[in-house]
Write an enzyme that holds these catalytic residues in place. Structure first.
Site: not given
Length: 834
Positions: A372, A511, A632
């Site tokens: 992305w 994530e 993250k």
């Protein structure tokens, strides 16, 4: 290689070391070589070659490699008892090999000679690789070597390297060897060591006169590849008399030249290479095309002149300059970031069927896949090379059939684009990834990051906002958006009691969390970013339908089967999606986030130092990040990165939530304290988010983001390829964030607020057919439209509206009170000038 001693006069060192257009290194450090090769990569959007030494081979320190955009191959491997198929960008035959030797000595190669001096750099303005060495052979004879390399930005299939060899204290017979080496594999990523890496079939070689060539093809995808090279020797513009011997066999082909060398007399070797594949357009056959291109190629000087002119034109489009106290390092970093974006995605890319590779074409990180990251790249391209954005969006459109199949495979309608994409658009996310701390292969559930669909929808809308390209919406954009909308509408579950829709079983941008502690890998419910952006996307899809309503699109709606009932359902979902909140009233990352444990980050930092990838640390300890409030990178905060305060407030109010934009700063700080910055994108996003509330902290994070690849702060990952999204994102902070620039509501909006360290910011942008020149200072902003016949555009500076035509400009003084106001209440007073 032997240790480096610095002595003698260096032509490259004579260049001022503080020149912000030079990125270079003096000396040799084997631990840093892989990173330097990635950062010294040259390319033109079609072809890219890592900045490896011409005499080097892949030996664990050096990694010469060449990649062509879109050339992928799939291999099956057996790892840990599991069979897996992985598609990867392919390392093509190495065209660089060039070396020499005194006839009674060994070939110059890493470790064979004592390197007295070594300096290598890229001239970012001209796109030239330059290298200078002084070496001692085993008999202590001193030789001076210079090299200049280019990947032609003018003729995308050509590359050239000029090597000048000067014996300094000896004379005698010398041999020069120029090869194409087909004995290459994919070996750039250590974690991929257990995987099958042989992507090319044994090559076929040939030669004629001063030209030699090699052909091969990928083992599974069947892409034929041809590399042809011409090597010539000269001195002072005239040819050098030399004996030529053909070298062949063992996957290599080339020539060895034997000539007499005199002390102090330079010999120059020009090696010109043409590379074609069977995927290229307007050719009959790759080898025929490569040989014809070589036969037609001019000499090095003419190639260099045309190449540097092409780069001069690129820098006119990508012009951006900053100034302030001691800004040399920052200016060099900005130029380096712009350079790598511009050479990875150029006008030559627009003619290819390829997307935005997350690690550029600088290495084999992420196997060259498309994620992305275009979400962070397109804002830079939209406002400078929108025709390139348009072409890159077609990469997604051509893979719409595959995305529809992927949606059906999970029981959904519409289209679901994969988290990792390669040649044909199928899901390329591997089932497992390697944890170097535990030496275990971990299950990878990243294919649940369906929000890549939302990024594609956002990119389509932002491209249209900058260009007003109705034809693109009609031919491609509307169909993409409608299938994306259909996917989300089929994924929601309706609670009829509360009249709320829920989205379950997804992963967010964070994530670290692929499920709840007691249900890992099954996804999360009602991720705030996913739900809010779904509502936004459904609304923008309806807007596109209205925009195209008067453009003779009846056939489009008939073909796609769009009905009023479907549009009404999208409208209802966009008003009733559930959004979770924390007990303190702030947005919750996902439903149930508040129930997770807090992680003592300080304790882990004390034990491990860098905890960016705390998920790997926890797994190695038998724990999981699913248990903790730790991220993250930005997740819910991505909302404030993509949407203005006005937009996010409007979306949440439309959803029926009494959202107060005053809660944005505490939301930012709440999640920033729980973020480990395990991604180069993390500091980009958080720098953006702090720009209005803490400009000093924002500038600090931007400087760290600028340094991430240049200093390889992500623990050795840069050698696997630069982080293209982060490089584009840092520049975008300067061009859009610190200027408050938005393209919304058929207007270009500005609300400049520069950090104190930044005294001025100058750049050029392209908006709806106009080239606009911006000059931003702490107390003043001006916008000037270059002469143009394009229709006038609306520019809003601190809520003051102006109309700009070609050749006119705006000067806006910013008072102290105005500079302190938030973007929702800014006011300005300006003067329209001819």
């Amino acid at each position: 290689m032997a240790s480096v001693r610095q002595s003698g006069r260096c032509r490259l060192c004579a260049v001022p070391s503080d020149d912000e257009w030079l990125l270079g290194y003096v000396g040799f450090d084997p631990t840093e070589e892989g990173t330097r090769e990635a950062l010294l990569t040259l390319g033109n959007g079609y072809l890219m070659t890592r900045g490896a030494a011409a005499e080097a081979t892949a030996d664990g320190v050096h990694y010469p490699a060449t990649y062509v955009a879109g050339v992928y191959n799939r291999l099956v491997s057996l790892v840990g008892g599991h069979s897996r198929a992985d598609e990867s960008i392919v390392n093509l035959p190495n065209w660089l090999p060039m070396t020499f030797r005194p006839e009674d000595g060994p070939w110059f190669a890493p470790g064979a000679y004592d390197v007295v001096h070594h300096h290598v750099m890229i001239n970012l303005r001209q796109g030239l690789y330059q290298r200078e060495l002084v070496v001692l052979d085993p008999r202590q004879r001193r030789t001076h070597i210079t090299q200049e390399r280019l990947i032609s930005m003018d003729r995308p299939h050509l590359a050239c390297q000029r090597t000048t060899i000067t014996p300094q204290d000896w004379s005698g017979a010398i041999q020069v060897r120029s090869l194409i080496d087909g004995r290459v594999t994919n070996g750039n990523v250590a974690a991929h060591g257990p995987l099958n890496r042989q992507h090319l079939v044994p090559p076929v070689t040939g030669h004629h006169s001063d030209t030699h060539w090699l052909t091969t093809q990928t083992s599974q995808s069947g892409i034929r590849i041809a590399v042809a090279a011409r090597t010539t020797l000269h001195h002072d513009g005239g040819p050098v008399v030399a004996d030529r011997l053909v070298v062949g066999g063992g996957g290599r082909v080339g020539h060895i030249f034997r000539l007499a060398a005199q002390a102090g007399t330079p010999v120059t070797i020009d090696k010109t290479v043409a590379i074609y594949t069977s995927d290229d357009r307007a050719i009959s056959e790759p080898l025929d095309a490569a040989r014809a291109e070589i036969a037609d190629a001019p000499g090095f000087a003419a190639l260099r002149d045309a190449h540097t002119l092409a780069w001069e034109h690129i820098w006119r489009r990508f012009h951006l300059s900053i100034d302030g106290r001691e800004m040399t390092d920052e200016r060099r970093a900005v130029n380096a970031h712009l350079f790598h974006v511009a050479q990875t995605l150029s006008r030559h890319t627009a003619d290819l069927d390829t997307g935005v590779p997350a690690r550029g074409l600088h290495g084999e990180g992420y196997r060259g896949h498309i994620f992305w990251d275009e979400l962070f790249v397109f804002p830079l391209l939209n406002l400078r090379t929108p025709e390139l954005t348009r072409a890159l969006l077609l990469y997604r459109y051509r893979r719409l059939p595959q995305a529809r199949r992927l949606a059906r495979s999970i029981g959904a309608s519409g289209a679901l684009f994969p988290w990792q994409s390669g040649s044909d658009g199928r899901e390329e996310t591997p089932e497992r990834f390697h944890n170097p701390l535990s030496q275990r292969w971990m299950v990878d559930n990243s294919e649940r990051q369906y929000h890549v669909n939302l990024a594609i929808g956002y990119n389509i809308w932002q491209y249209y906002q900058v260009t007003a390209d109705v034809d693109f919406l009609t031919a491609y954009g509307a169909e993409l958006l409608i299938d994306i909308a259909r996917f989300w509408a089929s994924l929601v579950a309706h609670d009829s009691v509360r009249d709320r829709y829920h989205i379950r079983g997804v992963m967010g941008p964070d994530e670290f969390h692929d499920g709840y502690p007691d249900h890992p890998g099954t996804g999360l419910n009602d991720n705030a970013y996913v739900n809010v952006m779904t509502a936004w996307t459904l609304s923008r899809t309806r807007d596109v339908c209205e925009i195209l309503g008067g453009h003779h699109t009846d056939e489009l709606w008939e073909r796609l089967g769009v009905t009023d009932d479907e549009l009404d359902r999208w409208d209802h979902i966009s008003r009733r999606l559930h959004v979770p909140f924390l007990p303190n009233g702030l947005l919750s990352q996902f439903d149930g986030y508040a129930a997770l444990e807090e992680l003592d980050q300080d304790a882990y930092r004390a034990r491990y130092g860098d905890i960016g990838r705390i998920d790997l640390i926890l797994e190695a300890e038998g724990d999981t990040a699913n248990r903790y409030q730790v991220s993250k990178q930005a997740d819910v905060l991505m909302l404030f990165y993509l949407l203005s305060a006005e937009e996010i407030t409007a979306v949440l109010h439309r959803l029926g939530y009494p959202f107060d934009p005053a809660t944005i700063p505490p939301t930012v700080h709440h999640y920033l304290a729980r973020t480990t910055h395990g991604s180069t994108l993390s500091r980009v996003v958080h720098s953006w988010l702090l720009a209005r509330t803490n400009r000093h902290a924002s500038w600090h994070l931007l400087r760290e983001a600028l340094d991430a690849d240049l200093s390889d702060t992500q623990s050795g990952t840069t050698r696997q390829g630069i982080h293209l999204g982060a490089m584009a994102g840092t520049v975008d902070i300067l061009q859009r964030c610190y200027t408050g620039l938005e393209t919304r509501g058929d207007a270009l909006r500005l609300h400049p607020r520069l950090p104190q360290s930044l005294t001025h910011l100058d750049f050029d942008l392209r908006y709806r057919g106009h080239w606009l020149r911006f000059h931003c200072r702490q107390d003043h902003t001006s916008v000037h439209a270059l002469p143009s016949a394009a229709p006038p555009v609306t520019v809003i500076i601190d809520k003051q509206t102006y109309t700009l035509s070609g050749g006119t400009g705006i000067d806006v003084p910013l008072t102290t009170d105005t500079r302190r106001q938030p973007p929702t209440t800014g006011t300005g007073h300006g003067r329209l000038r001819p």
